[in-house]
Structures are given as structure tokens and as C-alpha cells.
Design a protein around this motif. Structure first.
Motif, mmCIF file in Angstrom:
data_model
loop_
_atom_site.group_PDB
_atom_site.id
_atom_site.type_symbol
_atom_site.label_atom_id
_atom_site.label_comp_id
_atom_site.label_asym_id
_atom_site.label_seq_id
_atom_site.Cartn_x
_atom_site.Cartn_y
_atom_site.Cartn_z
ATOM 1 N N SER A 94 0.837 -1.200 0.000
ATOM 2 C CA SER A 94 0.000 0.000 0.000
ATOM 3 C C SER A 94 0.875 1.255 0.000
ATOM 4 O O SER A 94 0.544 2.257 -0.647
ATOM 5 C CB SER A 94 -0.929 -0.007 1.215
ATOM 6 O OG SER A 94 -0.192 -0.091 2.424
ATOM 7 N N LYS A 95 1.996 1.213 0.708
ATOM 8 C CA LYS A 95 2.924 2.345 0.702
ATOM 9 C C LYS A 95 3.634 2.451 -0.641
ATOM 10 O O LYS A 95 3.866 3.565 -1.150
ATOM 11 C CB LYS A 95 3.937 2.182 1.840
ATOM 12 C CG LYS A 95 4.938 3.326 1.948
ATOM 13 C CD LYS A 95 4.256 4.652 2.239
ATOM 14 C CE LYS A 95 5.270 5.755 2.438
ATOM 15 N NZ LYS A 95 4.622 7.075 2.697
ATOM 16 N N VAL A 96 3.974 1.325 -1.240
ATOM 17 C CA VAL A 96 4.593 1.330 -2.564
ATOM 18 C C VAL A 96 3.631 1.931 -3.585
ATOM 19 O O VAL A 96 4.022 2.729 -4.452
ATOM 20 C CB VAL A 96 5.007 -0.094 -2.971
ATOM 21 C CG1 VAL A 96 5.530 -0.118 -4.410
ATOM 22 C CG2 VAL A 96 6.067 -0.629 -2.023
ATOM 23 N N GLU A 97 2.366 1.573 -3.483
ATOM 24 C CA GLU A 97 1.355 2.135 -4.373
ATOM 25 C C GLU A 97 1.251 3.646 -4.200
ATOM 26 O O GLU A 97 1.142 4.399 -5.166
ATOM 27 C CB GLU A 97 0.004 1.475 -4.092
ATOM 28 C CG GLU A 97 -1.186 2.108 -4.788
ATOM 29 C CD GLU A 97 -1.190 1.852 -6.272
ATOM 30 O OE1 GLU A 97 -1.794 2.648 -7.007
ATOM 31 O OE2 GLU A 97 -0.584 0.854 -6.687
ATOM 32 N N ASP A 98 1.307 4.104 -2.955
ATOM 33 C CA ASP A 98 1.221 5.538 -2.691
ATOM 34 C C ASP A 98 2.431 6.266 -3.279
ATOM 35 O O ASP A 98 2.299 7.350 -3.863
ATOM 36 C CB ASP A 98 1.125 5.774 -1.187
ATOM 37 C CG ASP A 98 0.949 7.241 -0.841
ATOM 38 O OD1 ASP A 98 0.013 7.863 -1.358
ATOM 39 O OD2 ASP A 98 1.762 7.776 -0.050
ATOM 40 N N LEU A 99 3.623 5.689 -3.139
ATOM 41 C CA LEU A 99 4.813 6.296 -3.726
ATOM 42 C C LEU A 99 4.749 6.306 -5.245
ATOM 43 O O LEU A 99 5.193 7.260 -5.893
ATOM 44 C CB LEU A 99 6.064 5.547 -3.264
ATOM 45 C CG LEU A 99 6.482 5.734 -1.804
ATOM 46 C CD1 LEU A 99 7.627 4.798 -1.453
ATOM 47 C CD2 LEU A 99 6.887 7.179 -1.547
ATOM 48 N N ALA A 100 4.187 5.255 -5.821
ATOM 49 C CA ALA A 100 4.056 5.210 -7.273
ATOM 50 C C ALA A 100 3.124 6.311 -7.775
ATOM 51 O O ALA A 100 3.371 6.926 -8.821
ATOM 52 C CB ALA A 100 3.551 3.843 -7.712
ATOM 53 N N ASP A 101 2.049 6.571 -7.025
ATOM 54 C CA ASP A 101 1.096 7.605 -7.445
ATOM 55 C C ASP A 101 1.645 9.006 -7.240
ATOM 56 O O ASP A 101 1.369 9.906 -8.049
ATOM 57 C CB ASP A 101 -0.217 7.455 -6.667
ATOM 58 C CG ASP A 101 -1.020 6.247 -7.119
ATOM 59 O OD1 ASP A 101 -0.775 5.770 -8.239
ATOM 60 O OD2 ASP A 101 -1.890 5.786 -6.358
ATOM 61 N N THR A 102 2.388 9.223 -6.171
ATOM 62 C CA THR A 102 2.818 10.574 -5.827
ATOM 63 C C THR A 102 4.203 10.938 -6.348
ATOM 64 O O THR A 102 4.501 12.117 -6.524
ATOM 65 C CB THR A 102 2.796 10.764 -4.303
ATOM 66 O OG1 THR A 102 3.653 9.791 -3.680
ATOM 67 C CG2 THR A 102 1.383 10.591 -3.772
ATOM 68 N N ARG A 103 5.071 9.946 -6.589
ATOM 69 C CA ARG A 103 6.448 10.234 -6.992
ATOM 70 C C ARG A 103 6.756 9.755 -8.411
ATOM 71 O O ARG A 103 7.392 10.478 -9.190
ATOM 72 C CB ARG A 103 7.426 9.575 -6.012
ATOM 73 C CG ARG A 103 7.260 10.027 -4.575
ATOM 74 C CD ARG A 103 7.692 11.457 -4.371
ATOM 75 N NE ARG A 103 9.117 11.602 -4.594
ATOM 76 C CZ ARG A 103 10.039 11.360 -3.661
ATOM 77 N NH1 ARG A 103 9.674 10.965 -2.444
ATOM 78 N NH2 ARG A 103 11.318 11.520 -3.929
ATOM 79 N N LEU A 104 6.328 8.546 -8.751
ATOM 80 C CA LEU A 104 6.681 7.982 -10.050
ATOM 81 C C LEU A 104 5.744 8.459 -11.157
ATOM 82 O O LEU A 104 6.199 8.856 -12.234
ATOM 83 C CB LEU A 104 6.692 6.461 -9.968
ATOM 84 C CG LEU A 104 7.113 5.717 -11.247
ATOM 85 C CD1 LEU A 104 8.549 6.077 -11.614
ATOM 86 C CD2 LEU A 104 6.985 4.210 -11.048
ATOM 87 N N ALA A 105 4.436 8.409 -10.904
ATOM 88 C CA ALA A 105 3.473 8.779 -11.940
ATOM 89 C C ALA A 105 3.632 10.218 -12.420
ATOM 90 O O ALA A 105 3.539 10.476 -13.625
ATOM 91 C CB ALA A 105 2.050 8.537 -11.427
ATOM 92 N N PRO A 106 3.870 11.214 -11.531
ATOM 93 C CA PRO A 106 4.067 12.583 -12.044
ATOM 94 C C PRO A 106 5.256 12.707 -12.991
ATOM 95 O O PRO A 106 5.197 13.459 -13.968
ATOM 96 C CB PRO A 106 4.274 13.405 -10.762
ATOM 97 C CG PRO A 106 3.572 12.642 -9.702
ATOM 98 C CD PRO A 106 3.787 11.201 -10.052
#
Length: 263
Positions: A94-106
Motif C-alpha cells: 500500500s505504501k509502494v502504491e502511494d509512492l508510485a502515485d505521488t512520486r513515479l506517476a508525475p
């Protein structure tokens, strides 16, 4: 989703000039609308019309919609040009998903010719409340009492402002529960001269929004990110630009059989 989100958007999209076909799929917490335009219409012009339709539908959508509708210029029939597997030995998915949405996706969205990225089997972080019916009954409460109390306590609204003769201050605090430790101590009711806390009648745990979705990479639980290109974009150029973007990400990304431990 079909009546409160998909239908208002479809009514607005139906007025877009050059629209040839529109299909939609609605499910629990998700709505996907595919618009197909005439080949003679410039895709950039269609993009502007779609954005204007989304803006016009804002008053007809639910006020508590978590995120505004998003769109992308892509062919849904195309297969992803790049698939990233995000794993971690220390963080929950769930934390990895949050990092992917906030750091990687942008960073991915800033790359040229990158149409969009979507997480397969996404495990968005959430606080899960597992009610204990026996404990609720012992206090004379039921599930509806628990639900209504949580809705009233977890409000995402502005507090207002302080307005003085010389200065004015906005109050930016809200009552949303950001962490489960604070949620455990929330009061559910007042019985026998003492407050009944949420931890007395339910278990509160950090988990994912949807625990029935999962993905693996070589038998390792992972968050899968599929990336698609814009129509006409060079696949090799897009993939090379993503390789550079992943090096500036705090996540470890595995692409095919090649591993990049420095990412």
C-alpha cells in the motif's frame, strides 16, 4: 458509479462535435469511458473538447468524489509498451502504491509521447475498520450507529477563517483521519457515563482499499504499472525516456528480466 458519475459525464461527452462512438464500463469505485472520434478530427482539438466537457460536468458529479475525472489520449486496444514491477522488502505494498502515485506517476506524465500510466491490481492505502458485532451489542449499538458516527467525525471541510480588523487567517485543519492511531481513539458513543471508543467495538488496521486485487512479479508481491504511448509516438524513444525517469524515483523497478537495484 453508473448513475452518479458515468451518466453525467456521458451526457456532457455526447455533445462533443466529431464524436463517433462512446462506450463505458462502471464498477465499484471506478468508471471508464472510451470516446472514439472521426479520423478527420485533430486529436488535440478533441482533447480540448473533452476537457471542457469534464469541467462542465463538475456541478453534476458527487461533491465527495475523491479525484476529478482524468483523461488520456490513447488507443485502449493498444498493449502497454512498458510494464514496471514495483517491489519493496521493507515497505507494505500500500505504501509502494502511494509512492508510485505521488512520486513515479508525475515524472512519467511529464515525459514526451507518454500517454498514461495505470496500476494493475492497485493497492491504494486505506484504514480498514473491522466491526465487532458482539461488542457493539454489549453497548447497545449497531452497525448503522458506527457508520453514521464515523461519517460525522471524518469530515473533509474547511473550518473557516479568523477575520480581524487588520489581518485574516484561513483555518486549514480538517477532521479527516490520516492515521489509524488517531482513529482508534475516536468516540463512537457515550454510555454509562463514559465514552465508547472505536477501539472498544472494532479493530482498526492499515490496509488497502481493495484487498481482493493483487499482482506478482516472479512470485514476489508487486505493484504493476502499465505505460502506454500516445498515437504515433516512437516506442523506443518513449521506453528510453522512461528508463531515465525511473532512475530518479525512490522505488525499485524491475523491467522484464533486467533488474535495476540502483533505482
Amino acid at each position: 458509479m453508473a448513475s452518479s458519475v458515468t451518466a453525467p459525464l456521458e451526457r456532457q461527452f455526447g455533445q462533443v462535435p466529431g464524436l463517433q462512438q462512446m462506450t463505458s464500463t462502471s464498477s465499484d469505485g471506478s468508471s471508464v469511458i472510451t470516446l472514439q472520434f472521426n479520423l478527420s478530427l485533430n486529436i488535440d482539438v478533441a482533447e480540448q473538447e473533452v476537457q471542457q466537457s469534464i469541467n462542465a460536468s463538475g456541478t453534476f458529479l458527487p461533491p465527495d468524489l475523491p479525484t476529478p475525472p482524468l483523461y488520456s489520449k490513447t488507443n485502449p486496444a493498444d498493449t502497454p509498451i512498458l510494464t514496471l514491477a514495483l517491489t519493496s522488502q521493507d515497505l507494505p505494498l500500500s505504501k509502494v502504491e502511494d509512492l508510485a502515485d505521488t512520486r513515479l506517476a508525475p515524472k512519467i506524465s511529464q515525459l514526451p509521447a507518454s500517454a498514461w500510466s495505470a496500476s494493475a491490481a492497485a493497492r491504494k492505502p486505506a484504514v480498514r475498520i473491522q466491526a465487532n458485532p458482539t461488542a457493539l451489542a454489549s453497548y447497545g449499538l449497531n452497525l448503522e450507529d458506527l457508520r453514521s458516527t464515523l461519517i460525522a467525525a471524518n469530515v473533509n471541510q474547511a473550518k473557516g477563517n479568523f477575520d480581524g480588523p487588520h489581518q485574516a487567517y484561513q483555518i486549514g485543519a480538517n477532521d479527516q483521519f490520516a492515521i489509524q492511531r488517531r482513529l482508534r481513539s475516536a468516540g463512537v458513543a457515550f454510555k454509562n457515563g463514559a465514552p465508547v471508543k472505536l477501539s472498544d467495538v472494532a479493530a482498526v488496521v492499515d490496509d488497502a482499499e481493495n484487498i481482493r486485487q493483487a499482482a506478482w512479479m516472479n512470485d514476489v508481491p508487486a505493484v504493476i504499472v502499465n505505460i502506454q504511448r500516445q498515437p504515433g509516438a516512437n516506442i523506443i524513444s518513449v521506453v528510453d525516456s522512461h528508463q531515465t525517469a525511473r532512475r530518479s524515483s525512490p522505488l525499485r523497478c524491475d523491467f522484464g528480466s533486467r533488474q535495476h537495484p540502483h533505482v
